[in-house]
Design a protein around this motif. Structure first.
Motif, PDB file in Angstrom:
ATOM      1  N   LEU A  96      64.124 -44.004  32.524  1.00 55.72           N
ATOM      2  CA  LEU A  96      63.841 -42.595  32.803  1.00 55.72           C
ATOM      3  C   LEU A  96      64.935 -41.723  32.217  1.00 55.72           C
ATOM      4  O   LEU A  96      66.058 -42.164  32.020  1.00 55.72           O
ATOM      5  CB  LEU A  96      63.749 -42.338  34.309  1.00 55.72           C
ATOM      6  N   GLN A  97      64.532 -40.490  31.946  1.00 55.68           N
ATOM      7  CA  GLN A  97      65.527 -39.489  31.555  1.00 55.68           C
ATOM      8  C   GLN A  97      65.487 -38.374  32.598  1.00 55.68           C
ATOM      9  O   GLN A  97      66.227 -38.409  33.567  1.00 55.68           O
ATOM     10  CB  GLN A  97      65.279 -39.024  30.136  1.00 55.68           C
TER      11      GLN A  97
ATOM     12  N   PHE B 142      60.889 -36.817  35.904  1.00 57.01           N
ATOM     13  CA  PHE B 142      59.799 -36.068  36.530  1.00 57.01           C
ATOM     14  C   PHE B 142      58.488 -36.862  36.525  1.00 57.01           C
ATOM     15  O   PHE B 142      57.695 -36.767  37.457  1.00 57.01           O
ATOM     16  CB  PHE B 142      59.611 -34.720  35.813  1.00 57.01           C
TER      17      PHE B 142
ATOM     18  N   CYS C 256      54.753 -38.970  29.503  1.00 60.53           N
ATOM     19  CA  CYS C 256      56.200 -38.812  29.650  1.00 60.53           C
ATOM     20  C   CYS C 256      56.701 -38.068  28.429  1.00 60.53           C
ATOM     21  O   CYS C 256      56.408 -38.458  27.303  1.00 60.53           O
ATOM     22  CB  CYS C 256      56.889 -40.172  29.758  1.00 60.53           C
TER      23      CYS C 256
ATOM     24  N   CYS D 127      59.942 -37.634  27.779  1.00 66.41           N
ATOM     25  CA  CYS D 127      61.337 -37.967  27.482  1.00 66.41           C
ATOM     26  C   CYS D 127      61.559 -39.335  26.856  1.00 66.41           C
ATOM     27  O   CYS D 127      62.405 -39.486  25.984  1.00 66.41           O
ATOM     28  CB  CYS D 127      62.171 -37.961  28.753  1.00 66.41           C
ATOM     29  N   THR D 128      60.888 -40.368  27.335  1.00 65.69           N
ATOM     30  CA  THR D 128      61.369 -41.726  27.067  1.00 65.69           C
ATOM     31  C   THR D 128      60.676 -42.437  25.920  1.00 65.69           C
ATOM     32  O   THR D 128      61.119 -43.515  25.545  1.00 65.69           O
ATOM     33  CB  THR D 128      61.209 -42.615  28.306  1.00 65.69           C
TER      34      THR D 128
END
Ligand code: FES
Ligand code: FES
Length: 189
Positions: free
Chosen positions: A95-96, A99, A132, A134-135
């Motif tokens: 995760l980053q 959320f 997602c 971010c990842t």
């Protein structure tokens, strides 16, 4: 109107409007683990289980879950005793911003309850409704595959190489250097 339902094994009678979604009711009653992202059923951030099935709670009218059993991420594990899927996400740094992660974890636990030994492709397909930003999904998929091994009682090594897990017991993971008599524990250089 009043709606009766079970949330994380606790019986609730909640006040709700006909137009309320399950997500509205959950968040209003303190279950804020389910996130509100798009509010249109597109992102999966709000995923919870209803009678064991993953559901996007932002587009689920609360009237539809009368008498149902709802499980949110708050019901999975405690801070000091995480569910294996939660622990695998942490250990794989999957995760980053985090959320999307509650929804990802709820979707993943539903997958692993139905399929204890999924292929990478099956994990990707199962998570395809959950976005997602971010990842790039790689670490998330690795975490789910790792969790599958942990839940199977096997030994799993986090993708970052930092930790190894045997059953529920975490053990150090180090690599002895193979260069001459070096004892740096960093592996062959
Ligand atoms: S917030 Fe429910 S799917 Fe996006
Ligand atoms: S970790 Fe940020 S949206 Fe997934």
């Amino acid at each position: 109107m009043e709606i009766e339902l079970e949330i994380n094994d606790v019986e609730w009678t909640v006040d709700a409007a006909k137009s309320d979604s399950l997500l509205d009711v959950l968040r209003r009653n303190g279950y804020t683990g389910a996130k509100r992202g798009c509010d249109t059923g597109a992102c999966g951030f709000c995923t919870v289980h209803v009678d064991g099935e993953p559901v996007k709670s932002c587009v689920e009218p609360v009237m539809n879950v009368e008498d149902a059993s709802v499980e949110t991420i708050e019901g999975l594990g405690e801070q000091d005793e995480l569910h294996p899927v939660q622990q695998a996400f942490v250990d794989n740094t999957a995760l980053q911003c985090g959320f999307c992660i509650p929804g990802m974890i709820m979707r993943s636990t539903a997958l692993l309850e139905a399929n204890t030994d999924p292929t990478e492709q099956e994990v990707r397909e199962a998570l395809s409704d959950n976005l997602c930003r971010c990842t790039g999904y790689k670490k998330i998929v690795e975490a789910v595959l790792d969790a599958a091994e942990r839940m199977d009682g096997g030994t799993a090594v986090a993708a970052d190489g930092g930790k190894a897990v045997e059953g529920n017991e975490r053990v150090a993971n180090s690599t002895e250097c193979t260069v001459n008599d070096c004892d740096c524990m960093e592996g062959g250089q």
